[in-house]
Scaffold this motif. Sequence first.
Motif, PDB file in Angstrom:
ATOM      1  N   PRO A  56       0.688  -0.867  -0.480  1.00 32.74           N
ATOM      2  CA  PRO A  56      -0.142   0.036  -0.003  1.00 32.74           C
ATOM      3  C   PRO A  56       0.974   0.993  -0.227  1.00 32.74           C
ATOM      4  N   VAL A  57       0.678   2.439  -0.136  1.00 32.67           N
ATOM      5  CA  VAL A  57       1.583   3.667  -0.733  1.00 32.67           C
ATOM      6  C   VAL A  57       0.797   4.696  -0.641  1.00 32.67           C
ATOM      7  N   THR A  58       0.834   5.570  -0.021  1.00 31.14           N
ATOM      8  CA  THR A  58      -0.189   6.886  -0.343  1.00 31.14           C
ATOM      9  C   THR A  58       0.985   8.250  -0.941  1.00 31.14           C
ATOM     10  N   THR A  59       0.502   8.265  -1.805  1.00 37.52           N
ATOM     11  CA  THR A  59       0.875   9.225  -2.631  1.00 37.52           C
ATOM     12  C   THR A  59       0.479  10.657  -3.321  1.00 37.52           C
ATOM     13  N   VAL A  78      -2.832   4.222  -2.900  1.00 41.96           N
ATOM     14  CA  VAL A  78      -2.709   2.861  -4.594  1.00 41.96           C
ATOM     15  C   VAL A  78      -2.012   1.535  -3.485  1.00 41.96           C
ATOM     16  N   THR A  79      -2.818   0.136  -3.618  1.00 34.60           N
ATOM     17  CA  THR A  79      -2.471  -0.920  -3.702  1.00 34.60           C
ATOM     18  C   THR A  79      -1.515  -1.541  -4.125  1.00 34.60           C
ATOM     19  N   LEU A  80      -0.614  -1.510  -4.252  1.00 33.12           N
ATOM     20  CA  LEU A  80       0.172  -1.974  -5.799  1.00 33.12           C
ATOM     21  C   LEU A  80       0.431  -3.466  -5.328  1.00 33.12           C
ATOM     22  N   ARG A  81       0.063  -4.559  -6.305  1.00 36.94           N
ATOM     23  CA  ARG A  81       0.362  -6.218  -6.637  1.00 36.94           C
ATOM     24  C   ARG A  81       1.258  -6.086  -7.263  1.00 36.94           C
ATOM     25  N   SER A 110      10.593  -0.569  -1.474  1.00 34.26           N
ATOM     26  CA  SER A 110      11.586   0.831  -1.860  1.00 34.26           C
ATOM     27  C   SER A 110      11.021   0.664  -2.481  1.00 34.26           C
ATOM     28  N   ILE A 111      11.767  -0.138  -3.483  1.00 34.47           N
ATOM     29  CA  ILE A 111      11.372   0.166  -4.809  1.00 34.47           C
ATOM     30  C   ILE A 111      10.274   0.571  -6.048  1.00 34.47           C
ATOM     31  N   ALA A 112       9.417  -0.511  -5.402  1.00 35.35           N
ATOM     32  CA  ALA A 112       7.745  -0.556  -5.743  1.00 35.35           C
ATOM     33  C   ALA A 112       7.575   0.864  -4.849  1.00 35.35           C
ATOM     34  N   THR A 113       7.491   1.572  -3.898  1.00 37.69           N
ATOM     35  CA  THR A 113       7.060   2.571  -3.665  1.00 37.69           C
ATOM     36  C   THR A 113       7.562   4.042  -4.499  1.00 37.69           C
ATOM     37  N   GLU A 114       8.606   3.846  -3.950  1.00 37.80           N
ATOM     38  CA  GLU A 114       9.488   4.960  -5.415  1.00 37.80           C
ATOM     39  C   GLU A 114       8.966   4.782  -7.094  1.00 37.80           C
ATOM     40  N   THR A 115       8.261   4.135  -7.269  1.00 33.19           N
ATOM     41  CA  THR A 115       8.199   3.669  -8.937  1.00 33.19           C
ATOM     42  C   THR A 115       6.867   4.129  -8.843  1.00 33.19           C
ATOM     43  N   LEU A 116       6.157   3.525  -8.471  1.00 35.96           N
ATOM     44  CA  LEU A 116       4.688   3.942  -7.799  1.00 35.96           C
ATOM     45  C   LEU A 116       4.079   5.518  -7.792  1.00 35.96           C
ATOM     46  N   LYS A 117       5.160   6.308  -7.446  1.00 37.29           N
ATOM     47  CA  LYS A 117       5.171   7.928  -6.951  1.00 37.29           C
ATOM     48  C   LYS A 117       5.671   8.219  -8.130  1.00 37.29           C
ATOM     49  N   SER A 118       6.472   7.440  -8.542  1.00 37.19           N
ATOM     50  CA  SER A 118       6.963   7.893 -10.090  1.00 37.19           C
ATOM     51  C   SER A 118       5.626   8.084 -11.231  1.00 37.19           C
ATOM     52  N   VAL A 119       5.151   7.067 -11.444  1.00 35.77           N
ATOM     53  CA  VAL A 119       4.273   6.895 -12.268  1.00 35.77           C
ATOM     54  C   VAL A 119       3.011   7.243 -11.475  1.00 35.77           C
ATOM     55  N   LEU A 155      -8.194   3.657 -12.749  1.00 40.79           N
ATOM     56  CA  LEU A 155      -8.180   2.415 -12.124  1.00 40.79           C
ATOM     57  C   LEU A 155      -9.673   2.250 -12.109  1.00 40.79           C
ATOM     58  N   PRO A 156     -10.389   1.897 -12.359  1.00 39.25           N
ATOM     59  CA  PRO A 156     -12.105   1.066 -12.860  1.00 39.25           C
ATOM     60  C   PRO A 156     -12.077   0.658 -11.144  1.00 39.25           C
ATOM     61  N   SER A 157     -12.908   0.898 -10.598  1.00 42.35           N
ATOM     62  CA  SER A 157     -13.657   0.408  -9.501  1.00 42.35           C
ATOM     63  C   SER A 157     -12.323  -0.404  -8.610  1.00 42.35           C
ATOM     64  N   GLY A 158     -11.032   0.666  -8.599  1.00 43.13           N
ATOM     65  CA  GLY A 158      -9.907   0.308  -7.417  1.00 43.13           C
ATOM     66  C   GLY A 158      -9.134  -1.071  -8.089  1.00 43.13           C
ATOM     67  N   GLN A 159      -9.425  -1.635  -9.303  1.00 35.87           N
ATOM     68  CA  GLN A 159      -8.542  -2.101  -9.728  1.00 35.87           C
ATOM     69  C   GLN A 159      -7.635  -1.748 -10.814  1.00 35.87           C
ATOM     70  N   ALA A 160      -6.287  -2.322  -9.759  1.00 39.12           N
ATOM     71  CA  ALA A 160      -4.859  -1.527 -10.927  1.00 39.12           C
ATOM     72  C   ALA A 160      -4.990  -2.807 -11.794  1.00 39.12           C
ATOM     73  N   GLU A 161      -4.398  -1.375 -13.076  1.00 43.08           N
ATOM     74  CA  GLU A 161      -3.954  -2.445 -14.178  1.00 43.08           C
ATOM     75  C   GLU A 161      -2.868  -1.267 -14.317  1.00 43.08           C
ATOM     76  N   LEU A 162      -1.368  -1.427 -15.235  1.00 36.21           N
ATOM     77  CA  LEU A 162      -0.575  -1.189 -16.025  1.00 36.21           C
ATOM     78  C   LEU A 162      -1.431   0.975 -16.197  1.00 36.21           C
ATOM     79  N   LEU A 163      -0.259   1.086 -15.324  1.00 30.74           N
ATOM     80  CA  LEU A 163      -0.848   2.900 -15.820  1.00 30.74           C
ATOM     81  C   LEU A 163      -0.054   3.536 -16.615  1.00 30.74           C
ATOM     82  N   ARG A 164      -0.962   3.867 -17.877  1.00 27.53           N
ATOM     83  CA  ARG A 164       0.339   4.445 -19.253  1.00 27.53           C
ATOM     84  C   ARG A 164      -0.415   5.786 -19.425  1.00 27.53           C
TER      85      ARG A 164
END
Length: 155
Positions: A77-80, A90-93, A121-130, A143-152
């Motif tokens: 889980p990340v708050t950004t 956002v929660t990254l799986r 640490s890697i996931a948090t920094e990458t997710l924050k930058s995206v 991100l419809p209905s909270g389901q995370a997909e690849l952010l483009r």
Amino acid sequence: MAAKIFEFMGRFGLGLVVAGGVVNWALYNVDAGHRAVIFDRFRGIQDVVVGEGTHFLIPWVQKPIVFDCRSRPRNIPVTTGSKDLQNVDVTLRLLFRPAILRLPQIYTTLGEDYDERVLPSIATETLKSVVARFDAGELITYLPSGQAELLRPPQ
């Protein structure tokens, strides 16, 4: 005569039990989907990665360190902040597994709990930058209905 036979069988049985215990002590198993790295008290971590199966080791001198090399999930889980400075939870799986040939180096530098040290640490920094590239409205659209997909980024 019968007493001598039973005495011989008892000694033979005791010898067989002791020999079996020594052989069992010198064996170790590596389960399916796992790999092992051998720690030697005299030479340190050996560069050879041991595959699945039953293997021999020298008792008191060698110790197997077994790694799970199957793909495993981890939720982070990340708050950004978004592009428009809104807080986003956002929660990254992640699905991860170690590089099998690099297990001796992973154990030497990071230890057995490498996933606890590296992934957050890697996931948090990458997710924050995206996430910082998007507005909060765009994130809801992507991100419809909270389901995370690849952010483009929008095209």
